[in-house]
Write a protein that holds these residues in place. Structure first.
Motif, PDB file in Angstrom:
ATOM      1  N   LYS A   4       6.817   1.595   4.965  1.00  0.00           N
ATOM      2  CA  LYS A   4       5.822   1.293   3.936  1.00  0.00           C
ATOM      3  C   LYS A   4       5.828   2.340   2.818  1.00  0.00           C
ATOM      4  CE  LYS A   4       3.598  -1.913   6.886  1.00  0.00           C
ATOM      5  NZ  LYS A   4       2.569  -2.305   7.807  1.00  0.00           N
ATOM      6  N   ASN A   5       5.614   3.619   3.126  1.00  0.00           N
ATOM      7  CA  ASN A   5       5.597   4.602   2.038  1.00  0.00           C
ATOM      8  C   ASN A   5       6.972   4.762   1.396  1.00  0.00           C
ATOM      9  OD1 ASN A   5       3.414   5.631   4.177  1.00  0.00           O
ATOM     10  ND2 ASN A   5       2.713   6.094   2.111  1.00  0.00           N
ATOM     11  N   LEU A   6       8.022   4.750   2.208  1.00  0.00           N
ATOM     12  CA  LEU A   6       9.370   4.899   1.616  1.00  0.00           C
ATOM     13  C   LEU A   6      10.020   3.531   1.371  1.00  0.00           C
ATOM     14  CD1 LEU A   6      10.842   7.930   3.650  1.00  0.00           C
ATOM     15  CD2 LEU A   6       9.657   7.957   1.462  1.00  0.00           C
ATOM     16  N   ARG A   7       9.386   2.509   1.802  1.00  0.00           N
ATOM     17  CA  ARG A   7       9.854   1.116   1.669  1.00  0.00           C
ATOM     18  C   ARG A   7      11.333   0.937   2.044  1.00  0.00           C
ATOM     19  NH1 ARG A   7       8.826  -1.921  -3.382  1.00  0.00           N
ATOM     20  NH2 ARG A   7       7.758  -0.162  -4.280  1.00  0.00           N
ATOM     21  N   THR A   8      11.692   1.591   3.128  1.00  0.00           N
ATOM     22  CA  THR A   8      13.063   1.504   3.645  1.00  0.00           C
ATOM     23  C   THR A   8      13.111   0.391   4.688  1.00  0.00           C
ATOM     24  OG1 THR A   8      13.341   3.843   3.283  1.00  0.00           O
ATOM     25  CG2 THR A   8      14.882   2.830   4.815  1.00  0.00           C
ATOM     26  N   ASN A  40      -2.269   6.281   7.172  1.00  0.00           N
ATOM     27  CA  ASN A  40      -2.316   7.473   6.325  1.00  0.00           C
ATOM     28  C   ASN A  40      -1.923   8.654   7.228  1.00  0.00           C
ATOM     29  OD1 ASN A  40      -3.243   9.913   5.249  1.00  0.00           O
ATOM     30  ND2 ASN A  40      -4.672   8.829   3.913  1.00  0.00           N
ATOM     31  N   PRO A  41      -0.761   9.241   7.006  1.00  0.00           N
ATOM     32  CA  PRO A  41      -0.275  10.248   7.961  1.00  0.00           C
ATOM     33  C   PRO A  41      -1.154  11.489   8.035  1.00  0.00           C
ATOM     34  CG  PRO A  41       1.248  10.017   6.095  1.00  0.00           C
ATOM     35  CD  PRO A  41       0.192   8.985   5.922  1.00  0.00           C
ATOM     36  N   VAL A  42      -1.904  11.754   6.970  1.00  0.00           N
ATOM     37  CA  VAL A  42      -2.786  12.928   7.009  1.00  0.00           C
ATOM     38  C   VAL A  42      -3.988  12.631   7.916  1.00  0.00           C
ATOM     39  CG1 VAL A  42      -4.296  14.413   5.643  1.00  0.00           C
ATOM     40  CG2 VAL A  42      -2.055  13.717   4.737  1.00  0.00           C
ATOM     41  N   LEU A  43      -4.607  11.476   7.693  1.00  0.00           N
ATOM     42  CA  LEU A  43      -5.774  11.126   8.529  1.00  0.00           C
ATOM     43  C   LEU A  43      -5.373  10.946   9.982  1.00  0.00           C
ATOM     44  CD1 LEU A  43      -7.692   8.606   6.205  1.00  0.00           C
ATOM     45  CD2 LEU A  43      -8.035  11.073   6.492  1.00  0.00           C
ATOM     46  N   GLN A  44      -4.196  10.356  10.202  1.00  0.00           N
ATOM     47  CA  GLN A  44      -3.716  10.164  11.571  1.00  0.00           C
ATOM     48  C   GLN A  44      -3.544  11.515  12.264  1.00  0.00           C
ATOM     49  OE1 GLN A  44      -2.625   7.202  13.455  1.00  0.00           O
ATOM     50  NE2 GLN A  44      -4.018   6.264  11.995  1.00  0.00           N
ATOM     51  N   LEU A  97       1.632  10.087  -1.363  1.00  0.00           N
ATOM     52  CA  LEU A  97       1.121   9.174  -0.324  1.00  0.00           C
ATOM     53  C   LEU A  97       0.264   8.057  -0.913  1.00  0.00           C
ATOM     54  CD1 LEU A  97       0.195  11.650   2.573  1.00  0.00           C
ATOM     55  CD2 LEU A  97       2.227  10.214   2.349  1.00  0.00           C
ATOM     56  N   LYS A  98      -0.567   8.400  -1.918  1.00  0.00           N
ATOM     57  CA  LYS A  98      -1.465   7.383  -2.480  1.00  0.00           C
ATOM     58  C   LYS A  98      -0.684   6.341  -3.269  1.00  0.00           C
ATOM     59  CE  LYS A  98      -5.948   9.302  -3.179  1.00  0.00           C
ATOM     60  NZ  LYS A  98      -6.486  10.372  -3.955  1.00  0.00           N
ATOM     61  N   LEU A  99       0.179   6.837  -4.175  1.00  0.00           N
ATOM     62  CA  LEU A  99       0.914   5.901  -5.037  1.00  0.00           C
ATOM     63  C   LEU A  99       1.855   5.013  -4.223  1.00  0.00           C
ATOM     64  CD1 LEU A  99       1.760   8.162  -8.124  1.00  0.00           C
ATOM     65  CD2 LEU A  99      -0.103   6.507  -7.843  1.00  0.00           C
ATOM     66  N   SER A 100       2.504   5.617  -3.239  1.00  0.00           N
ATOM     67  CA  SER A 100       3.465   4.828  -2.452  1.00  0.00           C
ATOM     68  C   SER A 100       2.727   3.773  -1.614  1.00  0.00           C
ATOM     69  CB  SER A 100       4.327   5.717  -1.559  1.00  0.00           C
ATOM     70  OG  SER A 100       3.521   6.453  -0.679  1.00  0.00           O
ATOM     71  N   ARG A 101       1.508   4.096  -1.226  1.00  0.00           N
ATOM     72  CA  ARG A 101       0.718   3.112  -0.467  1.00  0.00           C
ATOM     73  C   ARG A 101       0.383   1.914  -1.357  1.00  0.00           C
ATOM     74  NH1 ARG A 101      -4.457   1.644   0.754  1.00  0.00           N
ATOM     75  NH2 ARG A 101      -4.714   1.085   2.953  1.00  0.00           N
ATOM     76  N   ILE A 102      -0.035   2.206  -2.582  1.00  0.00           N
ATOM     77  CA  ILE A 102      -0.387   1.117  -3.496  1.00  0.00           C
ATOM     78  C   ILE A 102       0.852   0.263  -3.789  1.00  0.00           C
ATOM     79  CG2 ILE A 102      -1.162   0.599  -5.860  1.00  0.00           C
ATOM     80  CD1 ILE A 102      -2.887   3.192  -5.632  1.00  0.00           C
ATOM     81  N   ALA A 103       1.976   0.941  -4.025  1.00  0.00           N
ATOM     82  CA  ALA A 103       3.212   0.206  -4.337  1.00  0.00           C
ATOM     83  C   ALA A 103       3.616  -0.688  -3.164  1.00  0.00           C
ATOM     84  CB  ALA A 103       4.340   1.191  -4.658  1.00  0.00           C
ATOM     85  N   ALA A 104       3.445  -0.165  -1.942  1.00  0.00           N
ATOM     86  CA  ALA A 104       3.802  -0.967  -0.755  1.00  0.00           C
ATOM     87  C   ALA A 104       2.890  -2.177  -0.643  1.00  0.00           C
ATOM     88  CB  ALA A 104       3.712  -0.118   0.508  1.00  0.00           C
ATOM     89  N   LEU A 105       1.595  -1.952  -0.854  1.00  0.00           N
ATOM     90  CA  LEU A 105       0.646  -3.075  -0.763  1.00  0.00           C
ATOM     91  C   LEU A 105       1.013  -4.159  -1.780  1.00  0.00           C
ATOM     92  CD1 LEU A 105      -2.812  -1.325  -0.255  1.00  0.00           C
ATOM     93  CD2 LEU A 105      -1.618  -2.850   1.330  1.00  0.00           C
ATOM     94  N   ASP A 106       1.351  -3.728  -3.000  1.00  0.00           N
ATOM     95  CA  ASP A 106       1.734  -4.701  -4.042  1.00  0.00           C
ATOM     96  C   ASP A 106       2.964  -5.491  -3.607  1.00  0.00           C
ATOM     97  OD1 ASP A 106      -0.328  -3.929  -5.551  1.00  0.00           O
ATOM     98  OD2 ASP A 106       0.845  -2.699  -6.974  1.00  0.00           O
TER      99      ASP A 106
END
Ligand code: FAD
Length: 475
Positions: free
Chosen positions: A354-358, A401-405, A460-469
């Motif tokens: 998801k974050n790296l979209r690999t 979210n790897p930080v919260l986890q 982390l924030k931007l990559s999350r939004i991009a993945a959701l999109d």
């Protein structure tokens, strides 16, 4: 007893509770064999960590068999009929495997043997229920875990009780000209010596499997349900490689939960552990009924997803150098021990996909090479689950979210400090997110970000939004 029976060991590397082995041993003097069949395995050829584990497991098996295990290298479809002929064997036995390439190969071998008058004994010795035994009322396979377990497994016949007698094995006299090679000639251990870091973490033997089970029953089962999510706690069994290689049977594990050693454990923990064992059954069920599970998304729409081809980011993930501590701790645990805690597997997999979209298959490939429990069914089902493209998968909007986890499941930072020692002196508040630490705090802890430890590979924030999109565009 003049008859000769061959037992072909594969992923059942144990003597106890091995129904196919026991039956063969009753049928005649036994020729116990292992065949390294890289030729037929093709793309499913074992990874490095698995090969090392296999080498040690075969050493143990050979010891237990009094040095009588014979090893061969090549296509099993050629070697088995030749051996049956050479030894005049009337019976060949094996424990069923469920990987699609093995199912096809084994059927061909069995047909060929029976044409030449050799009986094959093919028995279940690695699953609690055969994949064709647990089906929905309409005869279709389940695609959702909870009904699979509750309505399918728990309503089905009880799993077979493990056999408690050690089989009496009378070894047949081996011929020197039967093509057998020394175990070392299988070249399972890579000369680069990577296994040396993994070696101290495991006792790779049938006894080691039972010791791991006893330790878990005594020290880990109580509190399993909640504790299994915390990677620094001892609430997981680490039985996965032993189960994969069949050094212990799932039946032995299942019924050990009724034994004295487990009787003080709360029912909630015992039930939860049983349900995790059943996840393994579910993965096998999925693989058996969806043979392309390792290579194709079960939900076809995901086949059109545009994955990133950022090789540098993938390499940083593989090396545990993403700059996100919980991810790096997990990837380094994997490299150093051949194992990664389940909670952390989910976090690193979500991060990659998801974050790296690999593409999830890149992660699946890396795990295949580096896990000592690398298992075609569990690995592919789990990667598809995390990627959101599998049966009963995590919904696409679940992006860990790897930080919260890390803050939730490694609250004291013990796990991160163990595997990312360069951050060990950071105060807990910043351990999961060193990039937020003030300069003075970093200096005090002796950490220069970008030098001693990398800056995050991705926002982390931007990559999350991009993945959701990107995921939303699919639905
Ligand atoms: P315990 O919690 O002690 O569980 C006992 C047993 O139950 C395990 O040994 C395993 O056989 C089974 N089990 C537990 N959780 C799962 C699960 N989620 N899915 C299937 N079976 C489970 N497991 C593998 O055995 N091989 C793999 O290649 C593999 N790849 C994975 C890849 C990803 C991305 C993820 C998220 C999970 C993967 N798993 C795999 C599942 C799980 O992480 C491991 O089975 C578990 O961590 C093994 O540790 P343990 O034996 O201490 O587990």
């Amino acid at each position: 007893m003049s008859e000769i029976a061959i037992h072909w060991f594969r992923q059942d590397l144990r003597l106890m509770d091995n129904p196919a082995l026991a039956k063969a041993a009753r049928a005649g003097a036994l020729l116990p064999i292992y065949i390294l069949d890289d030729e037929t395995a093709g793309e499913a050829m074992m990874g490095g960590a698995s090969r090392w584990w296999l080498h040690r497991a075969l050493e143990d098996l050979n010891r237990q068999l009094g040095g009588n295990l014979r090893c061969y290298r090549g296509a099993a479809a050629e070697i088995l009929p030749r051996l049956a002929d050479r030894y005049g064997a009337r019976t060949v036995s094996w424990t069923r495997c469920y990987e699609p390439w093995r199912v096809l190969r084994d059927t061909k071998i069995s047909d060929a043997l029976s044409k030449s008058g050799v009986e094959t004994i093919r028995l279940n010795g690695s699953l609690l229920w055969e994949p064709w035994e647990v089906l929905k009322k309409d005869g279709e396979p389940y695609r959702v875990f909870t009904p699979f377990y509750r309505k399918g497994c728990l309503q089905a016949d009880k799993p077979a009780r493990p056999m408690t007698d050690r089989p009496e094995i009378l070894p047949c006299e081996a011929r020197s000209d039967d093509g057998a090679v020394a175990l070392d000639a299988l070249e399972l251990i890579s000369p680069i010596g990577w296994h040396e870091t993994m070696e101290p973490h495991w006792d790779i033997s049938e006894k080691g499997a039972h010791d791991a089970l006893s330790t878990f029953l005594e020290e880990g089962l109580e509190g399993y349900k909640s504790g299994r999510d915390f990677p620094a706690r001892r609430n997981v069994s680490r039985l996965s490689p032993y189960l994969h290689w069949g050094q212990i049977s799932p039946n032995q594990v299942w019924y050990a939960l009724d034994d004295e050693a487990a009787e003080d454990a709360p029912a909630v923990d015992v039930d939860h552990f049983r349900s995790e064992i059943a996840w393994r059954e579910f993965s096998y069920n999925l693989l058996f009924h969806n043979p392309d599970l390792p290579s194709r998304s079960l939900q076809p729409k995901f086949e059109g997803f545009e994955w990133s081809d950022d090789v540098a980011a993938l390499e940083r993930w593989q090396r545990g150098m993403t700059g996100v501590p919980i991810i790096d701790a997990g990837m380094r645990e994997l490299w150093q021990t051949g194992y990664m805690h389940n909670r952390v597997r989910m976090i690193v997999a979500s991060f990659l996909v998801k974050n790296l979209r690999t593409d999830w298959r890149k992660g699946e490939e890396w795990f295949w090479d580096t896990l000592v429990d690398a298992d075609l069914a569990n690995n592919s089902a789990s990667w598809q689950w995390v990627a959101g493209c599998g049966a009963d998968a995590a919904p696409y909007f679940r992006i860990f979210n790897p930080v919260l986890q890390a803050e939730k499941f490694d609250p004291d930072g013990d796990y991160i400090r163990r595997y990312v020692p360069e951050l060990a002196k950071l105060p807990g508040k910043y351990l999961a997110k060193p990039w937020e630490a003030p300069r003075a705090v970093l200096e005090e802890a002796g950490v220069a970000l970008g030098k001693d430890y990398p800056l995050p590979v991705v926002d982390l924030k931007l990559s999350r939004i991009a993945a959701l999109d990107a995921y939303q565009a699919l639905s």
